[in-house]
Design an enzyme around this catalytic site. Structure first.
Site, PDB file in Angstrom:
ATOM      1  N   GLU A   1       8.732  13.137  15.594  1.00 39.01           N
ATOM      2  CA  GLU A   1       8.310  11.763  15.922  1.00 39.01           C
ATOM      3  C   GLU A   1       6.920  11.810  16.540  1.00 39.01           C
ATOM      4  O   GLU A   1       6.563  12.788  17.212  1.00 39.01           O
ATOM      5  CB  GLU A   1       9.304  11.147  16.923  1.00 39.01           C
TER       6      GLU A   1
ATOM      7  N   LYS B   1      -7.971   2.620 -20.246  1.00 37.25           N
ATOM      8  CA  LYS B   1      -7.021   3.654 -19.808  1.00 37.25           C
ATOM      9  C   LYS B   1      -5.593   3.174 -19.994  1.00 37.25           C
ATOM     10  O   LYS B   1      -5.272   2.030 -19.689  1.00 37.25           O
ATOM     11  CB  LYS B   1      -7.267   3.985 -18.325  1.00 37.25           C
TER      12      LYS B   1
END
Ligand code: R5P
Length: 275
Positions: A22, A176
Site C-alpha cells: 500500500e 491503421k
C-alpha cells in the site's frame, strides 16, 4: 524544473510503500492557504500513480490548501474512450470522474483526444490543454533536412498536420487497422514519392511501438531514406524502444514521460501556463 520556471516554491512529496504494497504519501511543507500543484506523469506503475495523486490531493485539501491543481505532462486512460468490446469499461470517463472529485483544475500536455474533441467533454473540473507541437516542430526544423511528415493513423492528425504546417513541410496521414494491442496494420491511402527522403513519423504516444514499426516497414518498402519518429509521450511499454531500434527508426520524444530519447523539454510550457 517547473517550479523554478514558474517562480514558485517547491516541495517533494514523500512517497513510499508499506510492507503490503500500500502507498504512503506525506507532505513535509505547510500547505495552508496555498495553491498546490501536483505534477504527475503517470508512468511505470500507472495504478500506483493514480492512487498517489488521489491520496495527495485529498491530504492537501485536509491540510488547508486553497486550490489543488494537477499538472499532468502525460495523462493516462484517455484512449479507452468507448466500449470497444462488449463488457469493457469506458475507462476514460471513469478515471476522469475520479479526478474531478479531487482537483480544482487539471493541466494536460497533448491529451489523446479522438472521439471526444475537448477536455471539457471529459472532465467537469477546469481543464487546460497544452501542446508540445511547436517545440517538436522547432526540433525537427533544426535537426532534420527537408523532412516529409507522416501520421500513422487518423488519430495522429492533430499532431502530424500541425507539426507539418508549422514547419511548412509536406505531410500525409496513413491508415491503421488495429487488431489487438500488439497487432496493427498500416496502409497507404494514396501513393507518394519517398525515394531517399527524410521521413518523420509524428504521433502523440508510442506505447508498444508496433504502430511505428509497421509504419516504418511500409515507408522503407516505398524507398524512404532515413526514418525518424517524433512523439510526445514515449512510454515504450514491453521493450518498445528495442523494437524501434531494431527497425532502424531514430526516435525523438518530449520529456512528458522520462525516457532515454527525451530531447524536447516541456517544463517551460507547464510553468508558463501555471503562471
Ligand atoms: C493511438 O492511436 C495513438 O495515437 C498511438 O498511435 C498508439 O497509442 C500507439 O500504440 P503502440 O505504440 O502500442 O502501437
Amino acid at each position: 524544473m517547473i517550479a523554478k520556471k514558474a517562480k514558485a516554491s517547491h516541495t517533494d512529496l514523500v512517497v513510499d510503500k508499506f510492507p503490503d504494497d500500500e502507498l504512503r504519501v506525506q507532505f513535509k511543507a505547510n500547505l495552508k492557504g496555498k495553491n498546490v500543484v501536483l505534477v504527475q506523469s503517470f508512468y511505470s506503475n500507472v495504478s500506483d500513480c493514480i492512487i498517489e495523486c488521489i491520496l495527495a490531493a485529498e491530504t492537501a485539501a485536509e491540510l488547508g490548501a486553497k486550490k489543488i491543481i494537477l499538472a499532468a505532462p502525460y495523462f493516462p486512460y484517455l484512449r479507452q474512450d468507448k466500449r470497444f468490446r462488449s463488457g469493457e469499461a469506458v475507462s476514460q470517463e471513469i478515471i476522469a470522474e475520479l479526478f474531478d472529485l479531487y482537483f480544482d483544475s487539471i493541466y494536460i500536455i497533448d491529451p489523446h483526444l479522438h472521439r471526444k474533441h475537448s477536455l471539457k467533454d471529459i472532465f467537469h473540473s477546469k481543464t487546460v490543454k497544452l501542446t508540445a507541437n511547436l517545440l517538436t516542430s522547432e526540433y525537427i526544423k533544426k535537426h532534420i533536412k527537408n523532412p516529409i511528415i507522416m501520421g500513422p493513423d487518423e488519430e495522429s492528425f492533430n499532431w502530424a498536420k500541425s507539426v507539418a504546417d508549422s514547419i511548412g513541410a509536406e505531410s500525409r496521414i496513413l491508415k491503421k487497422i488495429r487488431y489487438s494491442s500488439y497487432h496493427v496494420e498500416v496502409k497507404l491511402n494514396k501513393y507518394i514519392e519517398l525515394k531517399d527522403r527524410n521521413v518523420v513519423i509524428v504521433d502523440d504516444i508510442i506505447s508498444t511501438g508496433h504502430t511505428i514499426v509497421e509504419t516504418a516497414k511500409l515507408l522503407r518498402k516505398m524507398g524512404a531514406g532515413k526514418i525518424y519518429c517524433a512523439c510526445v509521450h514515449g512510454i515504450f511499454a514491453g521493450g518498445g524502444l528495442k523494437k524501434l531500434k531494431a527497425a532502424k527508426v531514430e526516435v525523438i520524444s518530449a520529456n512528458t514521460v522520462p525516457n532515454e530519447k527525451a530531447k524536447i523539454d516541456v517544463s517551460g510550457l507547464i510553468a508558463k501556463s501555471l503562471r
